[in-house]
Design a protein around this motif. Sequence first.
Motif, short mmCIF file in Angstrom:
data_model
loop_
_atom_site.label_atom_id
_atom_site.label_comp_id
_atom_site.label_asym_id
_atom_site.label_seq_id
_atom_site.Cartn_x
_atom_site.Cartn_y
_atom_site.Cartn_z
N GLU A 26 0.87 -1.16 -0.11
CA GLU A 26 -0.19 -0.03 0.23
C GLU A 26 0.92 1.37 -0.10
N ARG A 27 1.85 1.22 0.87
CA ARG A 27 2.70 2.41 0.98
C ARG A 27 3.68 2.27 -0.27
N PHE A 28 4.08 1.16 -0.80
CA PHE A 28 4.98 1.27 -1.94
C PHE A 28 4.45 0.17 -2.94
N PRO A 29 3.50 0.60 -3.63
CA PRO A 29 3.11 0.15 -4.70
C PRO A 29 3.99 0.04 -6.11
N ILE A 30 3.91 -0.94 -6.95
CA ILE A 30 4.59 -1.23 -8.06
C ILE A 30 4.56 0.01 -8.86
N ALA A 31 5.83 0.51 -9.30
CA ALA A 31 5.93 2.05 -10.07
C ALA A 31 5.89 1.09 -11.51
N LEU A 42 4.87 -8.93 -12.18
CA LEU A 42 5.85 -7.63 -11.73
C LEU A 42 5.27 -6.41 -11.98
N GLN A 43 4.33 -6.32 -12.93
CA GLN A 43 4.05 -4.99 -13.24
C GLN A 43 2.40 -4.92 -12.64
N MET A 44 1.95 -5.51 -11.75
CA MET A 44 0.79 -5.45 -11.05
C MET A 44 0.67 -5.28 -9.66
N ASN A 45 -0.21 -4.37 -9.40
CA ASN A 45 -0.63 -3.98 -7.95
C ASN A 45 -2.01 -4.89 -7.53
N PRO A 46 -2.02 -5.04 -6.04
CA PRO A 46 -3.34 -5.80 -5.49
C PRO A 46 -4.52 -4.82 -6.23
N PRO A 47 -5.77 -5.09 -6.31
CA PRO A 47 -6.14 -6.64 -6.08
C PRO A 47 -6.12 -7.34 -7.43
N ASP A 48 -5.69 -6.64 -8.57
CA ASP A 48 -5.50 -7.61 -10.02
C ASP A 48 -4.37 -8.69 -9.53
N HIS A 49 -3.17 -8.15 -8.97
CA HIS A 49 -2.07 -9.03 -8.59
C HIS A 49 -2.72 -10.12 -7.79
N THR A 50 -3.49 -9.91 -6.95
CA THR A 50 -3.95 -10.98 -6.00
C THR A 50 -4.48 -11.80 -6.57
N ARG A 51 -5.75 -11.60 -7.82
CA ARG A 51 -6.49 -12.41 -8.29
C ARG A 51 -5.58 -13.11 -9.09
N ALA A 97 2.26 7.78 -0.77
CA ALA A 97 2.07 8.83 0.18
C ALA A 97 3.42 9.53 0.66
N GLU A 98 3.29 10.47 1.56
CA GLU A 98 4.58 10.80 2.13
C GLU A 98 5.13 9.55 3.05
N VAL A 99 6.18 8.90 3.23
CA VAL A 99 6.67 7.88 3.88
C VAL A 99 8.07 8.27 4.43
N GLU A 100 8.37 7.47 5.51
CA GLU A 100 9.71 7.48 6.19
C GLU A 100 10.45 6.02 6.16
N ILE A 101 11.71 6.06 5.80
CA ILE A 101 12.57 4.78 5.74
C ILE A 101 13.80 5.35 6.14
N ALA A 102 14.13 4.58 7.25
CA ALA A 102 15.38 4.75 8.11
C ALA A 102 15.63 6.18 8.44
N GLY A 103 14.67 6.98 8.78
CA GLY A 103 14.83 8.35 9.32
C GLY A 103 14.79 9.15 8.04
N GLN A 104 14.74 8.84 6.73
CA GLN A 104 14.44 9.77 5.43
C GLN A 104 13.10 9.88 5.13
N ARG A 105 12.65 11.19 5.20
CA ARG A 105 11.35 11.42 4.64
C ARG A 105 11.36 11.67 3.07
N ILE A 106 10.19 10.93 2.52
CA ILE A 106 10.26 10.76 1.10
C ILE A 106 8.83 11.17 0.69
N GLY A 107 8.81 12.15 -0.24
CA GLY A 107 7.33 12.64 -0.56
C GLY A 107 6.68 11.82 -1.23
N PRO A 108 5.29 11.96 -1.61
CA PRO A 108 4.50 11.02 -2.39
C PRO A 108 5.13 10.94 -3.90
N GLY A 109 4.77 10.16 -4.74
CA GLY A 109 5.09 10.15 -6.23
C GLY A 109 6.50 9.59 -6.35
N GLU A 110 7.46 9.29 -5.31
CA GLU A 110 9.00 9.09 -5.77
C GLU A 110 9.24 7.93 -5.98
#
Length: 395
Positions: free
Chosen positions: A56-61, A88-97, A292-305
């Motif tokens: 959800e936070r990191f869908p496939i680009a 490798l180019q699909m996100n849920p729910p299509d990926h799940t199906r 959306a905006e996320v944080e990984i290992a203390g690094q804030r990353i904006g949406p769409g990155e």
Amino acid sequence: MSESPQLPMWMRRNGFGPAPELSAAERVSRVATPFGADAWMVTRHADIREVLGDAERFPIAMRGLAQLPGAPELTEEQLAVLRAGNLLQMNPPDHTRVRRALAAEFTVRRMRRLEPRVARIVGEHLDAMEAAGPPADLVSAFALPVPSLVICELLGVPYEDREDFQRRTGRMLDMRTPPDEAVRLQLESRAYMAELVARQQADPGEELIGTLVREHGDDLSTDELIGIGGLLLLAGHETTSNMLALGTLALLRHPGQLALLREEPGLVEAAVEELLRFLSIVHSGTFKVTGAEVEIAGQRIGPGELVVCALPAGNHDPELVDDPGRLDLSRGEPGHLAFGHGVHHCLGAPLARMELRIALPALLERFPALREAEPAPVFRGQHIVYGLTSLHVAW
């Protein structure tokens, strides 16, 4: 051997492991990508698991060959057709199906039923190597044909077509291939698989594609069946063949570990896991994009990155195993990332493990004096799947 600096950072290697600059990279840092946009590269085991484990936070680009600068312009409808059925180019729910339809074909129990046939295929190729005599190129004589024949039989693909699909795949996965040629080869591959799917739809066989037509024909579109077949054909021979060749070379260059495996054949499952970790032939998981905006290992990353995970660095993280640059077949399974993690964890992992578990001991038993021969092995440093172009051996 260090790879050229123009390679993307996450693809840089030094022999079997990540290049020093990749190992020394920050936990999260900005890197250039072939797509013309920068990405955030994640290098530590725990952080990579966090990214791969949260769809959800990191869908496939949606980044593929068709998005590379210089690729021919395709409409959204054409791009959607290229992505259809490609997990490798699909996100849920299509990926799940789509994955649910495939999951029953790749269970550990189903793979065990294939073991006798895989053992026969391995034996036949070892017989041919022995009859031809040394030296031999292990890649062309054993490492490539064994998994190719297995995946062809599993899918229902004619084995006589292997030279064409291996040629297309090899060029598509080579970073030096011009984008327009790579997309053309991708379209050729889909056209080839479309013919096979059409034949199975007319008269479904017992192989995987025919089974999917019979049991999931109402749930999976024709485009999805084509994409599924194409992905499994590509992944089914490219990954395992490179693991077989590179794994053999790693053992030959670590004679103490090779002797240990010969003395204790019961170590084979642990050995396979350690080789998967140590070699990490898939450089990265698929590109992700922040929802959306996320944080990984203390690094804030904006949406769409864009976010890319450096799997070799994660598998050589000192927080995962002590002295990660040392090959130690007795480690057992340390929770490596060679097959990814989360909803996109490699569907074919049970098949790959089974093939490696059968093929490596059989090779070493058949040729107790196996050794490297001239010319020196050629590493495939520019390929999306790391490995060897050739490995000459004698016995």
